[in-house]
Design an enzyme around this catalytic site. Structure first.
Site, short mmCIF file in Angstrom:
data_model
loop_
_atom_site.label_atom_id
_atom_site.label_comp_id
_atom_site.label_asym_id
_atom_site.label_seq_id
_atom_site.Cartn_x
_atom_site.Cartn_y
_atom_site.Cartn_z
N ARG A 177 106.22 12.67 61.18
CA ARG A 177 105.95 11.25 60.93
C ARG A 177 104.67 10.83 61.64
NH1 ARG A 177 109.62 5.81 62.32
NH2 ARG A 177 107.87 4.36 62.08
N ASN B 144 114.06 8.26 53.70
CA ASN B 144 112.76 7.73 53.28
C ASN B 144 111.82 8.84 52.81
OD1 ASN B 144 112.80 4.88 53.59
ND2 ASN B 144 112.82 5.10 55.81
N CYS C 228 118.10 0.77 50.75
CA CYS C 228 117.23 0.49 51.90
C CYS C 228 117.73 -0.79 52.55
CB CYS C 228 115.78 0.34 51.44
SG CYS C 228 114.65 -0.17 52.76
N ASP C 229 117.72 -0.81 53.88
CA ASP C 229 118.25 -1.98 54.59
C ASP C 229 117.20 -3.06 54.84
OD1 ASP C 229 116.89 -0.33 56.50
OD2 ASP C 229 117.86 -1.44 58.10
N HIS D 204 110.36 -1.38 49.45
CA HIS D 204 109.28 -1.80 50.36
C HIS D 204 108.12 -2.44 49.59
CE1 HIS D 204 110.46 1.03 53.96
NE2 HIS D 204 111.39 0.16 53.63
N TYR E 206 106.82 -5.24 54.07
CA TYR E 206 105.97 -4.07 53.91
C TYR E 206 104.77 -4.31 52.99
CZ TYR E 206 109.09 -0.96 56.47
OH TYR E 206 109.82 -0.35 57.46
N ARG F 200 103.20 3.90 65.17
CA ARG F 200 104.61 3.50 65.21
C ARG F 200 105.52 4.66 65.60
NH1 ARG F 200 107.97 -0.64 66.20
NH2 ARG F 200 110.01 -0.12 65.39
#
Length: 441
Positions: A93, A148, A170-171, A201, A263, A283
């Site tokens: 990531r 994701n 997706c939350d 998103h 997003y 992040r």
């Protein structure tokens, strides 16, 4: 009420304690007969189990709990798979986020060339393998996928499995609803019925009806413009998320017709967002030094005195709440209404039928029944079709092992300013991903 058997795949995640707590607190609505924690990383999985097991057995003493790295043991006799895997872990990531920033392009977990394309192509193999394994041992199980980037994964599972007994969720829209709920003085997010359209998103709230049938969106818009956004659950309260909520107000100022998914900041303000990102501290680093460290610190407390250790009462997260409620709606044919990712097929009439869109749907035992939306105007249609093209090209690149399709996926992405930069980013991503990606020709 029939009791359910659930496996959490990717149980070493820092999100797993929230899911476990939701399962325990909702045991009357979604009773369990078996809970399986499964991960390929035994150390991380047992770390999570150690800090949660006292809480599990205190709340659910009769529950059968299995902790395993064995696929057959994990997926045998299972009703639901809660999938939240991360191919390549947080180290990849970090790479996804930092490579685009070398070229002044947004570096984000699920957006832009790193999050959407790099992570997307890398995730397909893992998610497809997970579903095949689950179906081998429990052919009738439901897979609720949190992995994701959800939009790219949903497109791949559509092609592989026609999304039969698969629900991609997706939350984030629900987390935004939680903020709206707090601002309106309501008790919980389920008191609002949202009308929503878009992609994962990448969507907009068009109306927000309360229990009296009153659309609260106009009122909420004025509150946001005047006072800013309320902070939602703990997961979305850190300094980086606070910056997002401030940027959210700017989106509403510039595009006041609807209320956006947060997003969208990475696409509507991609240049400014990239300029304010630190290539050396993204992040991913914040998560590694935040939630990750917190979980390891909690495990250290456990190791110091296992006999007297007491599991902390975790915050009741939207992340866990949403997936458990969706599973309950399937298991008991409740027909409850959620925002989920489905094949369009006319839900948004002027978008392609095979686009994986995020819209309200009633969740029944046979799957989601999407609620049709009105045709959308040119601005939103253009943005969405561009993003759909990028996501589909990324999946094409995976299945066709095509360098050209991967380049097109990045070049067409709204966060990327030119083909020259797209090619530089792609070549770096190919090297960084190594065997996680198919060899592109």
């Amino acid at each position: 009420m029939k009791k359910q058997a659930v496996v959490i795949a990717g149980a070493g995640s820092t999100h797993t304690p929230g899911i476990i707590q939701s399962l325990l607190q909702k045991k009357n609505e979604f009773p369990l007969r078996k809970l399986v924690l499964y991960d390929i990383d035994s150390k991380r999985m047992h770390l999570v189990y150690d800090i949660m097991k006292q809480f599990i057995y205190q709340e659910y003493p009769e529950l059968e709990v299995i902790v395993t790295t064995d696929k057959e043991k994990a997926y045998t006799d299972i009703d639901f798979v809660f999938a939240q895997i991360r191919q390549g872990g947080l180290s990849m990531r970090s790479t996804d986020e930092k490579i685009p920033l070398k070229y002044d392009v947004v570096g984000q977990e699920t957006c832009g060339p790193g999050g959407s394309i790099s992570y997307g192509i890398r995730s397909i193999t893992g998610v497809v393998e997970l579903i095949k394994d689950a179906r081998r041992y429990s052919p009738k199980c439901w897979i609720l996928n949190y992995s994701n980037p959800a939009a790219v994964v949903a497109e791949a599972t559509r092609r592989e499995f026609n999304n039969e007994r698969i629900l991609n969720i997706c939350d984030m829209p629900t987390a935004i609803l939680l903020s709206f709920t707090k601002m309106l003085g309501l008790k919980n997010w389920q008191e609002l019925d949202p009308c929503y359209f878009g992609l994962n998103h990448f969507g907009w709230f068009t109306e927000l009806y309360d229990k009296d049938g009153v659309d609260r969106l106009p009122e909420l818009r004025e509150m946001i413009l005047e006072k800013g956004m309320a902070v939602s659950d703990k997961h979305h309260q850190d300094p980086d998320w606070n910056k997002t909520w401030k940027q959210y107000v700017e989106i509403v100022k510039d595009y006041p017709e609807f209320l956006p998914n947060s997003y969208l900041q990475y696409y509507l303000y991609s240049k400014e967002m990239a300029q304010h990102m630190d290539q050396n501290w993204t992040r991913a680093d914040m998560v590694i030094n935040g939630r990750e460290k917190e979980m390891f610190a909690e495990h250290t407390k456990y190791l110091e005195n296992p006999e007297s250790y007491e599991s902390p009462i975790q915050d009741f997260t939207v992340f866990g709440d949403f997936i458990v409620d969706a599973a309950s709606s399937i298991a008991y044919n409740k027909g409850e209404r959620f925002l989920v990712i489905v094949e369009n097929n006319g839900a948004i009439p002027n978008l392609p039928a095979d686009a994986m869109v995020e819209v309200p749907a009633y969740i029944r035992s046979w799957g989601p029944e999407p609620i049709s939306r009105p045709a959308i105007s040119t601005f939103y249609k253009g943005l969405i079709e561009n993003q759909v093209a990028s996501e589909k090209l990324a999946v094409d690149a995976y299945y066709e092992k095509s360098y050209e399709k991967a380049l097109q996926a990045i070049a067409i992405n709204k966060a990327v300013p030119s083909t020259t930069i797209a090619k530089q980013i792609l070549d770096d991503l190919i090297e960084a991903n190594g065997d996680f990606w198919p060899e592109l020709h």
